[in-house]
Scaffold this motif. Structure first.
Motif, PDB file in Angstrom:
ATOM      1  N   ILE A  19      45.774  38.585  49.379  1.00  0.00           N
ATOM      2  CA  ILE A  19      44.437  38.251  48.895  1.00  0.00           C
ATOM      3  C   ILE A  19      44.132  39.089  47.651  1.00  0.00           C
ATOM      4  CG2 ILE A  19      41.978  38.233  49.456  1.00  0.00           C
ATOM      5  CD1 ILE A  19      42.712  37.880  52.351  1.00  0.00           C
ATOM      6  N   SER A  20      43.741  38.427  46.588  1.00  0.00           N
ATOM      7  CA  SER A  20      43.392  39.120  45.344  1.00  0.00           C
ATOM      8  C   SER A  20      41.876  39.146  45.184  1.00  0.00           C
ATOM      9  CB  SER A  20      44.038  38.385  44.158  1.00  0.00           C
ATOM     10  OG  SER A  20      43.439  37.100  44.002  1.00  0.00           O
ATOM     11  N   PRO A  21      41.381  39.971  44.280  1.00  0.00           N
ATOM     12  CA  PRO A  21      39.925  40.040  44.088  1.00  0.00           C
ATOM     13  C   PRO A  21      39.289  38.688  43.762  1.00  0.00           C
ATOM     14  CG  PRO A  21      40.980  41.896  43.030  1.00  0.00           C
ATOM     15  CD  PRO A  21      42.091  40.997  43.483  1.00  0.00           C
ATOM     16  N   ASP A  22      40.024  37.834  43.046  1.00  0.00           N
ATOM     17  CA  ASP A  22      39.458  36.524  42.708  1.00  0.00           C
ATOM     18  C   ASP A  22      39.164  35.690  43.956  1.00  0.00           C
ATOM     19  OD1 ASP A  22      39.630  37.096  40.050  1.00  0.00           O
ATOM     20  OD2 ASP A  22      41.552  36.071  39.746  1.00  0.00           O
ATOM     21  N   GLU A  66      33.732  39.827  55.095  1.00  0.00           N
ATOM     22  CA  GLU A  66      34.115  38.665  54.301  1.00  0.00           C
ATOM     23  C   GLU A  66      35.631  38.494  54.262  1.00  0.00           C
ATOM     24  OE1 GLU A  66      32.211  36.277  53.039  1.00  0.00           O
ATOM     25  OE2 GLU A  66      30.503  37.290  53.968  1.00  0.00           O
ATOM     26  N   ILE A  67      36.342  39.600  54.159  1.00  0.00           N
ATOM     27  CA  ILE A  67      37.812  39.527  54.164  1.00  0.00           C
ATOM     28  C   ILE A  67      38.307  38.997  55.504  1.00  0.00           C
ATOM     29  CG2 ILE A  67      39.941  40.900  54.152  1.00  0.00           C
ATOM     30  CD1 ILE A  67      38.880  40.514  51.395  1.00  0.00           C
ATOM     31  N   ASP A 102      38.158  48.984  48.255  1.00  0.00           N
ATOM     32  CA  ASP A 102      37.417  48.917  47.000  1.00  0.00           C
ATOM     33  C   ASP A 102      37.262  47.450  46.619  1.00  0.00           C
ATOM     34  OD1 ASP A 102      37.168  51.656  46.735  1.00  0.00           O
ATOM     35  OD2 ASP A 102      39.099  51.856  45.701  1.00  0.00           O
ATOM     36  N   PHE A 103      36.388  47.190  45.677  1.00  0.00           N
ATOM     37  CA  PHE A 103      36.056  45.808  45.359  1.00  0.00           C
ATOM     38  C   PHE A 103      37.031  45.167  44.370  1.00  0.00           C
ATOM     39  CE2 PHE A 103      32.324  47.517  47.243  1.00  0.00           C
ATOM     40  CZ  PHE A 103      31.766  46.475  47.940  1.00  0.00           C
ATOM     41  N   ASN A 104      38.090  45.910  44.018  1.00  0.00           N
ATOM     42  CA  ASN A 104      39.109  45.339  43.138  1.00  0.00           C
ATOM     43  C   ASN A 104      40.501  45.451  43.762  1.00  0.00           C
ATOM     44  OD1 ASN A 104      37.545  44.596  40.733  1.00  0.00           O
ATOM     45  ND2 ASN A 104      37.094  46.801  40.628  1.00  0.00           N
ATOM     46  N   ASP A 105      40.533  45.680  45.074  1.00  0.00           N
ATOM     47  CA  ASP A 105      41.819  45.836  45.773  1.00  0.00           C
ATOM     48  C   ASP A 105      42.497  44.494  45.967  1.00  0.00           C
ATOM     49  OD1 ASP A 105      41.856  48.519  45.970  1.00  0.00           O
ATOM     50  OD2 ASP A 105      41.318  48.624  48.103  1.00  0.00           O
TER      51      ASP A 105
END
Length: 447
Positions: A19-22, A66-67, A102-105
């Motif tokens: 899963i990417s930040p996008d 959410e993840i 983190d929000f960019n992991d």
């Protein structure tokens, strides 16, 4: 987002989700904004909490939620779209991955799968089972008729005890020397001769009259049933102390339930006015009733035999190690000893469930809500009849059944019962059933 699958055995696989930040940032930001609108935090007016403040306070927990939601949906959709049949549920694979959240992991998750085996079990006319046709033997029929006649009979108080009577008497506990025990048990109670297991003692009680005294009556050994002893002597049911001494029994009264006469009044009470007019018709009706109940017993026997036979045919491999880990994870209180002891039965039931599902799918067998509702109504009707002779109306029964099925556990249980019955009914039309008549007494020996 990227999802891949790697087979690690014939019935095992690992699904990897990247899963990417996008994939999650938009969902997380939306959840944070919605939380900000609902939050009530001192210093801010309702609905005016800045999203940045919510992110600072609750951001990581919102991100985790959410993840997890995204993961669950992704894995489930992947399994459905690729027609991957699994057993149990995907299990998170233990690894050394550590996330900062983190929000960019970028996140990588691995799930173990237990794959369902291929089902190659078929039933044809070459498969044979015995279907018993149970006939009412004279002993069973006589016992049923006697019980019915006694149910509609009347109580009398004869002068002399006969077989089947009830002695109402005073029980006074004696000591080891057969003298009245000071402070011992002294109760007036009833003793049904039919529960006296010692035939010699039972014969000695026949012929007693009101006022007769049995000086040293060994009640405990005569009955040989602690549950009955507790009732007769009115002992503490939770922590009874069974006396080991004898009793002085004084006959106070004799109760006898006289059987109803086989006359028109009795027949009308049982079957309605004029439905039965002779003793022969009465016996025929009771025989029909008894054999109808026996037919249900025979059906249960056939269903059990079919399960055993089918389970033996369904000897496919299962991902045993995976299933044991899954059972441990979903049943936290399950010990290793309990797991090993019960796993074989669990695996046997699971194999048969897989066979049932295949039969339903291959033969387009439908299980409708109406079927489940009707089964629930029958279950509840039988339960209510145990406590009240007056049947519920169809409307009342339907209302209770709907309420009953609103509980998930009840609905699942009834659904499984309906499914099993439909598979059973179908297989009875496929396999060869060798019908064999058998007396009820001999049929009971087969159970």
């Amino acid at each position: 987002m990227n999802i891949t699958q790697e087979k690690t055995g014939d019935l095992n696989a690992v699904v990897t989700v990247k899963i990417s930040p996008d994939d999650y940032q938009e969902k997380v930001n939306k959840a944070i904004k919605e939380q900000a609108k609902k939050a009530k935090i001192p210093g801010f007016r309702p609905g005016m909490v800045p999203p940045s403040h919510i992110k600072k306070m609750y951001g990581k927990s919102i991100l985790v939620d959410e993840i997890n939601t995204l993961l669950s949906d992704t894995v489930n959709n992947y399994l459905q779209q690729n027609n991957i049949e699994i057993l149990g549920q995907p299990l998170p694979k233990e690894d050394d991955s550590q996330f900062n959240w983190d929000f960019n992991d970028e996140f990588v998750f691995n799930y173990e799968l237990g794959l369902a085996p291929e089902i190659n079990v078929e039933f044809t006319s070459k498969d044979k089972l015995t279907q018993y046709v149970v006939k009412a033997d004279k002993e069973t029929l006589d016992a049923r008729i006697k019980n019915i006649r006694r149910s509609y009979g009347k109580m009398t108080n004869p002068e002399v005890v006969e077989a089947g009577d009830v002695i109402f008497g005073e029980f006074v506990q004696l000591d080891q020397h057969n003298e009245v025990l000071e402070g011992g048990i002294n109760v007036t109670s009833s003793l049904r001769l039919e529960i006296v297991s010692d035939e010699k003692v039972q014969k000695s009680l026949i012929g007693l009259k009101k006022g007769d005294v049995v000086e040293a009556f060994d009640l405990v050994n005569a009955v040989n049933d602690n549950t009955q002893i507790v009732k007769i002597l009115k002992l503490d049911e939770e922590n009874p102390i069974i006396p080991q001494t004898k009793f002085k029994l004084t006959v106070k009264n004799i109760n006898r339930l006289e059987e109803a006469d086989l006359n028109q009044e009795f027949f009308d009470k049982l079957f309605g006015e004029g439905a039965v007019t002779t003793e022969a018709e009465f016996v025929a009706k009771i025989t029909e009733e008894v054999e109808s109940m026996m037919a249900q017993d025979a059906d249960r026997k056939l269903a059990a035999d079919l399960y055993q036979y089918g389970a033996s045919k369904a000897d496919m491999q299962l991902p045993d190690d995976f299933l044991k880990r899954w059972l441990k994870m979903t049943n936290k209180e399950l010990t290793d000893e309990e797991l090993e002891k019960g796993y074989d039965d669990f695996a046997k039931n699971l194999r048969w469930t897989l066979v049932e599902n295949k039969i339903i799918k291959d033969n387009s067998i439908e299980i409708k809500y109406e079927d489940v509702l009707e089964a629930a109504k029958q279950r509840l009707d039988a339960q209510f009849r145990m406590y009240s002779p007056q049947a519920l109306t169809e409307e009342q029964l339907s209302q209770y059944a709907v309420q009953f099925l609103q509980t998930k556990e009840n609905a699942n249980r009834i659904f499984d019962e309906v499914k099993a019955q439909k598979v059973f009914d179908f297989l009875k039309t496929v396999i060869t059933l060798d019908k064999k008549e058998i007396d009820y007494v001999k049929f009971q020996e087969l159970a």
